[in-house]
Design a protein around this motif. Structure first.
Motif, short mmCIF file in Angstrom:
data_model
loop_
_atom_site.label_atom_id
_atom_site.label_comp_id
_atom_site.label_asym_id
_atom_site.label_seq_id
_atom_site.Cartn_x
_atom_site.Cartn_y
_atom_site.Cartn_z
N UNK A 33 54.15 40.12 33.80
CA UNK A 33 55.10 40.89 34.62
C UNK A 33 54.58 40.69 36.50
N UNK A 34 53.26 41.87 36.81
CA UNK A 34 53.39 41.93 37.71
C UNK A 34 52.79 40.55 38.39
N UNK A 35 52.14 39.83 38.02
CA UNK A 35 52.02 38.90 38.27
C UNK A 35 52.88 38.06 38.93
N UNK A 69 49.55 28.44 46.48
CA UNK A 69 48.43 30.40 45.97
C UNK A 69 49.28 30.24 45.32
N UNK A 70 50.74 30.69 45.25
CA UNK A 70 52.05 30.85 45.16
C UNK A 70 52.58 30.30 43.36
N UNK A 111 40.11 38.36 36.51
CA UNK A 111 40.98 36.94 37.64
C UNK A 111 40.38 36.43 39.12
N UNK A 112 40.18 37.40 39.76
CA UNK A 112 39.36 37.45 40.45
C UNK A 112 37.91 36.89 40.36
N UNK A 113 36.93 38.48 39.51
CA UNK A 113 35.59 37.64 39.33
C UNK A 113 35.76 36.21 39.20
N UNK A 114 36.10 35.47 37.98
CA UNK A 114 36.18 34.15 37.55
C UNK A 114 36.36 33.01 38.74
N UNK A 156 42.53 36.14 46.39
CA UNK A 156 43.10 36.76 45.03
C UNK A 156 42.80 38.14 45.09
N UNK A 157 41.74 38.30 46.14
CA UNK A 157 41.08 39.98 46.65
C UNK A 157 42.07 40.52 47.31
#
Length: 329
Positions: free
Chosen positions: A81-83, A119-120, A30-33, A45-46
């Motif tokens: 669930x974590x996101x 962002x949330x 998700x971050x690298x995208x 995101x990082x």
């Protein structure tokens, strides 16, 4: 914190180590995208997808491991669930105008409140995508319903801020929406995706909910007893935000005529009154009483596990319940 609690957590997570690693892989993807296409979002995101105890995905995997465990089937919901949890933290910090969380600057401190809220929302949407990837309509509805419950709980907390008109039932309703509903979603979805019977699904739903109540009560205790450096936020920060938690609720009960909460809620300079409130709580039996209540909900959660097969998943869920009470104690 007891020296062995982190080691205990590693032992509890051992049977689902691969699953948790793959959740991390999903986060990295998700971050690298966004690295090339949206570098500002990449930086955000990082910042937020770094480490943590991963309790909620662990609950999904452990609940699933009690039945027909299939990692590929469980992975999207464990990630969701974590996101979802992380997104609520981003919004909480923005609403509270908090500067730090876990000894790191918050998203709103670094990028501003408006960007933090947006962002949330992005994280909410991505969590929903992962939930939809289960291709299970029951789980998707569960995710949607949980998001509504969390949002309603946050609204109730906001409307009830800086109010002394509080009760234990209102407190339970608030933390039920804020924390317990998300843990309940994690365990219930894990059971559904692993072919559990309806009776077993309901047992794990109740386990997650009661464990979530115990978890939040301990969090509220730590707001009074925790080490500021370890917690990454000031002691008594809930009081500064006007949130009446269980320790302060009991302080109201035992000291109705000499209570610093009224001073905190009315005064612009709150620090002196916050220190007095913390001192009064610590110089009483309130913390012990709060731990007893948390222990009651933990025991209620564990009794639900009597309905499950006696296997490694069930044993780990029992151990995780103990960890929830003992962390930082």
């Amino acid at each position: 914190m007891k020296s062995n609690t982190i080691n205990e957590l590693y032992e509890i997570y051992a049977p689902i180590k691969e699953g948790l690693s793959r959740v991390e892989d999903n986060f990295k993807a998700l971050v690298e995208d966004k690295k090339e296409s949206f570098p500002e979002l990449y930086d955000m995101l990082v910042h937020v997808l770094a480490g943590g105890k991963a309790v909620r995905p662990a609950l999904t995997f452990l609940a699933g491991s009690c039945f027909d465990y299939n990692l590929d089937r469980l992975l999207p919901m464990a990630t969701a669930s974590e996101l979802l949890h992380i997104s609520t933290l981003v919004h909480d910090d923005a609403i509270d105008k908090a500067d730090t969380r876990r000894n790191r600057q918050t998203v709103n401190k670094l990028w501003g409140i408006e960007k933090a809220v947006l962002f949330g929302d992005f994280l909410f949407a991505r969590a929903g995508e992962f939930a939809a990837a289960t291709d299970n309509i029951t789980v998707v509805r569960l995710f949607s319903g949980t998001l509504q419950i969390i949002s309603s709980g946050e609204l109730k907390q906001s409307f009830g801020a800086f109010s002394l008109d509080q009760s234990f039932d209102k407190y339970l309703e608030r933390i039920g929406g804020k924390t317990a509903s998300l843990m309940s979603m994690a365990t219930e979805s894990g059971a559904i995706l692993s072919q559990a019977s309806e009776k077993e699904v309901r047992a794990l739903e109740k386990y997650g909910y009661n464990l979530g109540l115990a978890f939040q009560i301990v969090d509220d205790i730590l707001d009074f007893t925790g080490d500021e450096k370890k917690m990454g936020k000031p002691v008594g920060s809930d009081l500064v935000q006007g949130t009446v938690t269980l320790p302060s609720l009991l302080l109201l009960k035992y000291h109705p005529d000499d209570n610093p909460l009224a001073e905190i809620f009315k005064s612009k300079d709150k620090q002196k009154s916050v220190k007095r409130a913390v001192a009064m709580v610590l110089d009483s039996t309130i913390i012990d009483e709060c731990y007893r209540i948390a222990e009651d909900y933990k025991n209620k959660a564990c009794r639900e596990l009597d309905r499950l097969p006696d296997n490694i998943g069930r044993k780990c869920l029992l151990k995780l319940a103990d960890y929830v009470i003992e962390r930082n104690r």
